[in-house]
Design a protein around this motif. Structure first.
Motif, mmCIF file in Angstrom:
data_model
loop_
_atom_site.group_PDB
_atom_site.id
_atom_site.type_symbol
_atom_site.label_atom_id
_atom_site.label_comp_id
_atom_site.label_asym_id
_atom_site.label_seq_id
_atom_site.Cartn_x
_atom_site.Cartn_y
_atom_site.Cartn_z
ATOM 1 N N PRO A 198 0.746 -1.170 0.183
ATOM 2 C CA PRO A 198 0.049 -0.007 0.010
ATOM 3 C C PRO A 198 0.970 1.214 0.035
ATOM 4 N N PRO A 199 0.475 2.411 -0.698
ATOM 5 C CA PRO A 199 1.103 3.651 -0.530
ATOM 6 C C PRO A 199 1.579 3.849 0.765
ATOM 7 N N VAL A 200 2.715 4.588 1.061
ATOM 8 C CA VAL A 200 3.298 5.105 2.153
ATOM 9 C C VAL A 200 2.260 6.484 2.493
ATOM 10 N N LYS A 201 1.887 6.641 3.796
ATOM 11 C CA LYS A 201 0.983 7.700 4.057
ATOM 12 C C LYS A 201 2.048 8.779 4.602
ATOM 13 N N PRO A 202 1.854 9.952 4.522
ATOM 14 C CA PRO A 202 2.757 10.824 4.924
ATOM 15 C C PRO A 202 2.491 11.032 6.411
ATOM 16 N N PRO B 137 7.541 15.331 14.822
ATOM 17 C CA PRO B 137 8.595 16.013 14.298
ATOM 18 C C PRO B 137 8.870 15.446 12.801
ATOM 19 N N ALA B 138 8.232 14.182 12.534
ATOM 20 C CA ALA B 138 8.191 13.692 10.975
ATOM 21 C C ALA B 138 7.545 14.560 10.148
ATOM 22 N N HIS B 139 6.176 15.024 10.717
ATOM 23 C CA HIS B 139 5.601 15.853 9.984
ATOM 24 C C HIS B 139 6.216 16.934 9.785
ATOM 25 N N ALA B 140 6.856 17.713 10.573
ATOM 26 C CA ALA B 140 7.425 19.000 10.597
ATOM 27 C C ALA B 140 8.868 18.820 9.524
ATOM 28 N N ALA B 141 9.508 17.855 9.689
ATOM 29 C CA ALA B 141 10.543 17.489 8.662
ATOM 30 C C ALA B 141 10.183 17.575 7.308
ATOM 31 N N ARG B 142 8.999 16.734 6.893
ATOM 32 C CA ARG B 142 8.421 16.710 5.909
ATOM 33 C C ARG B 142 7.889 17.927 5.147
ATOM 34 N N GLU B 143 7.420 18.689 6.066
ATOM 35 C CA GLU B 143 7.088 20.022 5.622
ATOM 36 C C GLU B 143 8.272 21.044 5.077
ATOM 37 N N ARG B 144 9.177 20.807 5.781
ATOM 38 C CA ARG B 144 10.515 21.492 5.480
ATOM 39 C C ARG B 144 11.080 21.104 4.368
ATOM 40 N N ARG B 145 11.068 19.702 4.007
ATOM 41 C CA ARG B 145 11.385 19.323 2.863
ATOM 42 C C ARG B 145 10.652 19.648 1.677
ATOM 43 N N LEU B 146 9.354 19.685 1.932
ATOM 44 C CA LEU B 146 8.401 20.271 0.658
ATOM 45 C C LEU B 146 8.588 21.696 0.341
ATOM 46 N N VAL C 247 3.694 33.899 -2.287
ATOM 47 C CA VAL C 247 3.268 32.472 -1.907
ATOM 48 C C VAL C 247 4.416 31.928 -1.307
ATOM 49 N N LEU C 248 5.806 31.821 -1.763
ATOM 50 C CA LEU C 248 6.758 31.374 -1.102
ATOM 51 C C LEU C 248 7.197 31.637 0.261
ATOM 52 N N VAL C 249 6.845 32.744 0.617
ATOM 53 C CA VAL C 249 7.056 33.427 2.120
ATOM 54 C C VAL C 249 5.937 32.784 2.820
ATOM 55 N N ILE C 250 4.652 32.641 2.393
ATOM 56 C CA ILE C 250 3.648 32.323 3.314
ATOM 57 C C ILE C 250 3.870 30.758 3.353
ATOM 58 N N ASP C 251 4.429 30.070 2.385
ATOM 59 C CA ASP C 251 4.626 28.455 2.544
ATOM 60 C C ASP C 251 5.572 28.265 3.585
ATOM 61 N N PHE C 252 6.650 29.233 3.369
ATOM 62 C CA PHE C 252 7.775 29.204 4.610
ATOM 63 C C PHE C 252 7.358 29.379 5.907
ATOM 64 N N VAL C 253 6.503 30.333 6.212
ATOM 65 C CA VAL C 253 5.850 30.350 7.468
ATOM 66 C C VAL C 253 4.901 29.300 7.884
ATOM 67 N N ILE C 254 4.126 28.627 7.110
ATOM 68 C CA ILE C 254 3.661 27.725 7.527
ATOM 69 C C ILE C 254 4.369 26.579 7.648
ATOM 70 N N SER C 255 5.006 26.196 6.544
ATOM 71 C CA SER C 255 5.884 24.838 6.685
ATOM 72 C C SER C 255 6.705 24.925 7.978
ATOM 73 N N PHE C 256 7.382 26.084 8.361
ATOM 74 C CA PHE C 256 8.473 26.094 9.194
ATOM 75 C C PHE C 256 7.678 26.219 10.619
ATOM 76 N N SER C 257 6.338 26.665 10.609
ATOM 77 C CA SER C 257 5.593 26.606 11.886
ATOM 78 C C SER C 257 5.416 25.504 12.461
ATOM 79 N N TYR C 258 5.382 24.277 11.833
ATOM 80 C CA TYR C 258 5.395 23.016 12.343
ATOM 81 C C TYR C 258 6.588 22.626 13.129
ATOM 82 N N THR C 259 7.461 23.350 12.844
ATOM 83 C CA THR C 259 9.017 22.956 13.734
ATOM 84 C C THR C 259 8.914 23.498 14.948
ATOM 85 N N LEU C 260 8.223 24.589 15.119
ATOM 86 C CA LEU C 260 8.089 25.458 16.456
ATOM 87 C C LEU C 260 6.720 24.939 17.052
ATOM 88 N N PHE C 261 5.818 24.530 16.450
ATOM 89 C CA PHE C 261 4.564 24.152 16.868
ATOM 90 C C PHE C 261 3.988 22.982 16.101
#
Length: 174
Positions: free
Chosen positions: A98-102, A107-116, A157-171
């Protein structure tokens, strides 16, 4: 230009689905390989059409800038999209796992968001480079200025994506 971009997006998915269907449904390995190798050719076609249009005196507009966005996004995210589709085809038609679910939390979710976000940054850099090539080849900054307007919106859009993606690292999500 917009119809060409839409046609290229459709072509990307048609070639991808046809290539995976040839591999997993028809078991035609060579045909599958040819079709999947043709997927990046869609980007080359779009790049060529945009360049030819600009070099033949076509009016540079945001649609040409959108072509650069498409190319950057396709190069940065294309392998990931192909892998996503391949997992699903292998599971559905070839008895693959079965496909791997993200990860959705922690922390794994936060790392994935940073990679994206890093992929998004790569797409942005590639898109800006394509715009630079368009500008250099046309040679008239005033004529190509309208296509650079796309980069302004993309920057926001890139800046907004940065704020959202890296917010998962802090929260991190719980």
């Amino acid at each position: 230009m917009l119809p060409v971009i839409v046609a290229c997006e459709i072509g990307f998915w048609v070639l991808l689905v046809a290539g995976l269907a040839a591999r997993y449904v028809l078991r035609a390995r060579r045909l599958s390989t040819v079709l999947l190798l043709a997927v990046p050719a869609v980007d080359v076609v779009l790049l060529a059409v945009a360049l030819i249009d600009l070099l033949n005196g076509g009016t540079a507009d945001p649609a040409h800038g959108l072509a650069a966005v498409y190319i950057g996004t396709s190069v940065a995210f294309g392998p990931q999209m192909i892998g996503w589709a391949d997992q699903r085809f292998a599971h559905r038609f070839a008895g693959g796992p079965p496909p791997v679910k993200p990860p959705r939390t922690g922390p794994a979710h936060a790392a994935r968001e940073r990679r994206l976000w890093t992929r998004h940054l790569l797409a942005y850099v590639i898109g800006a480079a394509v715009l630079g090539v368009f500008t250099a080849l046309v040679g008239d900054l005033d004529r190509v200025r309208p296509l650079w307007s796309v980069l302004g919106v993309w920057t926001v859009v890139l800046v907004i994506d940065f704020v959202i993606s890296f917010s998962y690292t802090l929260f991190p999500r719980r």
